[in-house]
Write a protein that holds these residues in place. Structure first.
Motif, mmCIF file in Angstrom:
data_model
loop_
_atom_site.group_PDB
_atom_site.id
_atom_site.type_symbol
_atom_site.label_atom_id
_atom_site.label_comp_id
_atom_site.label_asym_id
_atom_site.label_seq_id
_atom_site.Cartn_x
_atom_site.Cartn_y
_atom_site.Cartn_z
ATOM 1 N N PRO A 168 9.495 -3.899 10.216
ATOM 2 C CA PRO A 168 8.928 -3.755 11.557
ATOM 3 C C PRO A 168 8.329 -5.085 12.027
ATOM 4 C CG PRO A 168 8.279 -1.915 10.160
ATOM 5 C CD PRO A 168 8.958 -2.904 9.271
ATOM 6 N N ARG A 169 8.491 -5.374 13.332
ATOM 7 C CA ARG A 169 7.859 -6.587 13.878
ATOM 8 C C ARG A 169 6.338 -6.437 13.831
ATOM 9 N NH1 ARG A 169 11.600 -9.478 17.399
ATOM 10 N NH2 ARG A 169 13.469 -9.380 16.113
ATOM 11 N N PHE A 170 5.883 -5.218 14.152
ATOM 12 C CA PHE A 170 4.447 -4.926 14.095
ATOM 13 C C PHE A 170 4.273 -3.466 13.724
ATOM 14 C CE2 PHE A 170 5.830 -3.802 18.329
ATOM 15 C CZ PHE A 170 5.184 -2.596 18.577
ATOM 16 N N SER A 171 3.116 -3.157 13.133
ATOM 17 C CA SER A 171 2.784 -1.763 12.839
ATOM 18 C C SER A 171 1.317 -1.540 13.149
ATOM 19 C CB SER A 171 3.077 -1.429 11.373
ATOM 20 O OG SER A 171 4.461 -1.212 11.190
ATOM 21 N N ILE A 172 1.057 -0.437 13.835
ATOM 22 C CA ILE A 172 -0.312 -0.100 14.218
ATOM 23 C C ILE A 172 -0.782 1.039 13.326
ATOM 24 C CG2 ILE A 172 -1.757 0.808 16.094
ATOM 25 C CD1 ILE A 172 0.212 -0.727 18.012
ATOM 26 N N LEU A 173 -1.844 0.770 12.571
ATOM 27 C CA LEU A 173 -2.335 1.742 11.575
ATOM 28 C C LEU A 173 -3.763 2.134 11.930
ATOM 29 C CD1 LEU A 173 0.136 0.467 10.111
ATOM 30 C CD2 LEU A 173 -1.187 0.491 8.026
ATOM 31 N N ASP A 174 -3.890 3.260 12.606
ATOM 32 C CA ASP A 174 -5.221 3.762 12.971
ATOM 33 C C ASP A 174 -5.491 5.004 12.120
ATOM 34 O OD1 ASP A 174 -7.391 5.089 14.072
ATOM 35 O OD2 ASP A 174 -6.885 4.530 16.131
ATOM 36 N N PRO A 175 -6.436 4.919 11.177
ATOM 37 C CA PRO A 175 -6.679 6.062 10.289
ATOM 38 C C PRO A 175 -6.995 7.353 11.040
ATOM 39 C CG PRO A 175 -7.812 4.111 9.477
ATOM 40 C CD PRO A 175 -7.278 3.743 10.826
ATOM 41 N N MET A 210 -2.248 -10.134 -13.525
ATOM 42 C CA MET A 210 -2.809 -9.984 -12.166
ATOM 43 C C MET A 210 -2.177 -8.767 -11.464
ATOM 44 S SD MET A 210 -3.824 -10.551 -9.086
ATOM 45 C CE MET A 210 -3.004 -10.142 -7.553
ATOM 46 N N ILE A 211 -0.843 -8.690 -11.494
ATOM 47 C CA ILE A 211 -0.185 -7.564 -10.811
ATOM 48 C C ILE A 211 -0.526 -6.242 -11.518
ATOM 49 C CG2 ILE A 211 2.136 -6.503 -10.646
ATOM 50 C CD1 ILE A 211 1.387 -8.207 -8.204
ATOM 51 N N ASP A 212 -0.539 -6.250 -12.838
ATOM 52 C CA ASP A 212 -0.875 -5.005 -13.559
ATOM 53 C C ASP A 212 -2.277 -4.535 -13.190
ATOM 54 O OD1 ASP A 212 1.580 -5.165 -14.738
ATOM 55 O OD2 ASP A 212 0.854 -5.988 -16.632
ATOM 56 N N GLY A 213 -3.215 -5.487 -13.164
ATOM 57 C CA GLY A 213 -4.599 -5.137 -12.831
ATOM 58 C C GLY A 213 -4.721 -4.643 -11.395
ATOM 59 N N PHE A 214 -3.953 -5.246 -10.506
ATOM 60 C CA PHE A 214 -3.953 -4.847 -9.098
ATOM 61 C C PHE A 214 -3.468 -3.387 -8.980
ATOM 62 C CE2 PHE A 214 -2.322 -6.552 -4.682
ATOM 63 C CZ PHE A 214 -3.190 -5.685 -4.050
ATOM 64 N N ILE A 215 -2.376 -3.095 -9.688
ATOM 65 C CA ILE A 215 -1.827 -1.727 -9.622
ATOM 66 C C ILE A 215 -2.829 -0.736 -10.216
ATOM 67 C CG2 ILE A 215 0.025 -0.196 -10.411
ATOM 68 C CD1 ILE A 215 1.901 -2.646 -10.375
ATOM 69 N N GLU A 216 -3.436 -1.118 -11.323
ATOM 70 C CA GLU A 216 -4.409 -0.201 -11.957
ATOM 71 C C GLU A 216 -5.578 0.070 -11.006
ATOM 72 O OE1 GLU A 216 -5.150 -2.504 -15.440
ATOM 73 O OE2 GLU A 216 -3.313 -1.832 -16.450
ATOM 74 N N SER A 217 -6.023 -0.971 -10.334
ATOM 75 C CA SER A 217 -7.141 -0.800 -9.400
ATOM 76 C C SER A 217 -6.737 0.130 -8.249
ATOM 77 C CB SER A 217 -7.545 -2.182 -8.882
ATOM 78 O OG SER A 217 -8.281 -2.057 -7.709
ATOM 79 N N LEU A 218 -5.519 -0.083 -7.746
ATOM 80 C CA LEU A 218 -5.023 0.777 -6.659
ATOM 81 C C LEU A 218 -4.983 2.247 -7.113
ATOM 82 C CD1 LEU A 218 -2.000 -0.156 -4.419
ATOM 83 C CD2 LEU A 218 -2.196 2.113 -5.386
ATOM 84 N N HIS A 238 -12.276 7.823 4.031
ATOM 85 C CA HIS A 238 -11.266 8.187 3.030
ATOM 86 C C HIS A 238 -9.840 8.046 3.586
ATOM 87 C CE1 HIS A 238 -14.702 9.169 0.811
ATOM 88 N NE2 HIS A 238 -14.872 10.410 1.222
ATOM 89 N N ARG A 239 -9.666 8.404 4.869
ATOM 90 C CA ARG A 239 -8.343 8.207 5.485
ATOM 91 C C ARG A 239 -7.984 6.719 5.498
ATOM 92 N NH1 ARG A 239 -4.979 12.574 5.624
ATOM 93 N NH2 ARG A 239 -5.867 14.321 6.726
ATOM 94 N N GLU A 240 -8.978 5.898 5.797
ATOM 95 C CA GLU A 240 -8.766 4.446 5.848
ATOM 96 C C GLU A 240 -8.331 3.919 4.475
ATOM 97 O OE1 GLU A 240 -11.829 1.381 7.632
ATOM 98 O OE2 GLU A 240 -12.646 2.201 5.779
ATOM 99 N N THR A 241 -9.039 4.371 3.450
ATOM 100 C CA THR A 241 -8.715 3.891 2.094
ATOM 101 C C THR A 241 -7.304 4.321 1.710
ATOM 102 O OG1 THR A 241 -11.040 4.061 1.507
ATOM 103 C CG2 THR A 241 -9.495 3.916 -0.311
ATOM 104 N N MET A 242 -6.976 5.588 1.961
ATOM 105 C CA MET A 242 -5.632 6.059 1.566
ATOM 106 C C MET A 242 -4.541 5.358 2.372
ATOM 107 S SD MET A 242 -5.602 7.866 -1.095
ATOM 108 C CE MET A 242 -3.823 7.817 -1.073
ATOM 109 N N MET A 243 -4.838 5.050 3.625
ATOM 110 C CA MET A 243 -3.830 4.391 4.458
ATOM 111 C C MET A 243 -3.529 2.988 3.929
ATOM 112 S SD MET A 243 -3.954 4.235 8.581
ATOM 113 C CE MET A 243 -2.617 5.104 9.381
ATOM 114 N N TYR A 244 -4.596 2.303 3.544
ATOM 115 C CA TYR A 244 -4.366 0.940 3.041
ATOM 116 C C TYR A 244 -3.669 0.994 1.675
ATOM 117 C CZ TYR A 244 -5.092 -4.035 2.445
ATOM 118 O OH TYR A 244 -4.879 -5.378 2.274
#
Ligand code: NZQ
Ligand code: ZN
Length: 386
Positions: A168-175, A210-218, A238-244
């Protein structure tokens, strides 16, 4: 790590009220607005989008009715509209199904033959109309990736495909636009996002702390936030966190420097959906823990890491295999606690079409990276899942 390059051209507008950015993106353009079965008319999304398009003095053409597990027939309708009405840009307003369908329309609009040739890779994808998205459901990551999944109901095939032309050229994400997503669909979104993270995690590349730790944190964040969100579906935080989480779980960030991970579960799920048209997140909730149980018997190393670093399971006095098995159990228990489906029989699926589902899984060669699966392995996972 492997050598890698990263280029994600999608411009994200994230947060409450970011729909106000839409008008600058589509000024005086002829816009095909693509949406699904009408949820956007039951909340404020449709109205907000139309207000912005009018402010931008855009010419509006609408294409409603995109199905869950979007169908080739709808893609054909959109391609025809793009061509006959000389559309400048497509705007997908919805979840993954609407966005995926719009991506397929965008490539079809620039191709003289049948768009199915492009999806099946019989012909190369050389260009696409631009697309933008207004996301209403946090799950697939389609809003920031170049992937799409289309079902051909005539041949009973559900195929994933991708091209850099359909970022997508742009995406609008409003929780706030996800407040109205039902509890059940929210669970599917949590499971789908977590599955994307998990499938990235099961790679074979060395030195990826770094990537493993990032995934674990997610994953830990999803496990912490998911239940709180289900208790309060209109919580902005909570919607904001799940969206990101859902956007990050599948926008190519998590594959930087790795072999990309193991997407066998997605292949099997798409095969089941092709035959039974079940919700994607529901299918994954059933399959992934069984895939995990299947592969950890041969190599428990990554499942052990998952158990310890994501679920906080101790390895004291246990073998690697025991810790890994505890990890698989913890994942299943977590999804069960959300009331996610855990058996194919939840969707009235029995063993009668197993061979057909296996055929569909191998529609493209090579299933699995952490462990390459053969037909017997897929059968084992399906039988565990019945
Ligand atoms: O049809 P509408 O009215 O839009 O209603 C939808 C649909 O009934 C509803 N919904 C969406 N936003 C809502 C809402 N209901 C209330 N309030 C809202 N704000 O939710 C239902 C499901 O929508 P859908 O778009 O089908 O869900 P999802 O986002 O999970 O997308 C699933 C599709 O994406 C594919 C899946 O295979 C499946 O076809 N995937 C796409 C991927 C990608 N492009 O990267 C990766 C994924 O792994 C996945 O395979
Ligand atoms: Zn998925």
């Amino acid at each position: 790590m492997n050598i890698f390059s990263q280029h994600n051209p999608t411009k994200l507008y994230f947060g409450k009220g970011q729909i106000s950015q839409l008008s600058t993106e589509v000024e005086k353009k002829k816009v095909l607005v693509v949406y699904g079965g009408g949820s956007i008319k039951q909340n404020e999304v449709y109205e907000d989008v139309m207000k912005e398009l009018n402010k931008a003095e855009a010419t509006i053409v609408e294409l409603p009715g995109v199905e869950q597990n979007p169908r080739l027939t709808t893609v054909h309708r959109g391609v025809e509209m793009c061509k006959s009405q000389e559309i400048d840009i497509l705007l997908a307003v919805g979840g993954g199904s609407v966005i995926d369908c719009t991506k397929a329309m965008a490539i079809g609009a620039k191709y003289d033959g049948d768009v199915w040739d492009l999806i099946t890779r019989k012909a190369p994808i050389e260009s696409a109309l631009p697309i933008g998205t207004v996301l209403t459901l946090a799950a697939t990551g389609s809003e920031m990736n170049p992937i799409s999944v289309i079902s051909n109901w005539e041949t009973k095939d559900k195929l994933g495909w991708g091209s850099p032309h359909v970022f997508p050229r742009f995406s609008i994400l409003d929780p706030t636009y996800t407040f109205s997503v039902s509890r059940k669909q929210t669970v599917y979104g949590i499971v789908d996002s977590m599955s994307h993270a998990l499938e990235h995690y099961f790679h074979r590349t060395k030195n990826t702390p770094m990537i493993d730790g990032f995934i674990e944190s997610l994953l830990r964040t999803a496990i912490e936030t998911g239940p709180k969100l289900l208790d309060d579906l209109t919580s902005y935080d909570h919607r904001e966190t799940m969206m990101y989480i859902s956007t990050t779980a599948f926008n190519e960030t998590l594959s930087n420097g790795t072999d990309g991970g193991d997407w066998a579960t997605h292949r099997i799920e798409h095969a089941i959906s092709a035959v039974y048209d079940i919700p994607h997140g529901g299918g994954l909730a059933i399959l992934f823990p069984h895939w995990l149980e299947h592969v950890l018997e041969e190599d428990p190393s990554r499942a052990k890491m998952l158990a310890m670093n994501v679920f906080g399971i101790s390895d004291e006095g246990k073998s690697d295999l025991e810790v890994a098995r505890d990890g698989a159990k913890a994942l299943r228990a977590f999804w069960d606690s959300l009331n996610a489906p855990n058996r194919l029989s939840d969707y009235s699926i029995d063993d009668k079409d197993i061979e057909l589902i296996i055929d569909k899984t191998f529609i493209k060669p090579g299933v699995g990276v952490y462990k390459e699966l053969d037909r017997e392995s897929v059968k084992d996972i399906l039988i565990r899942s019945l």
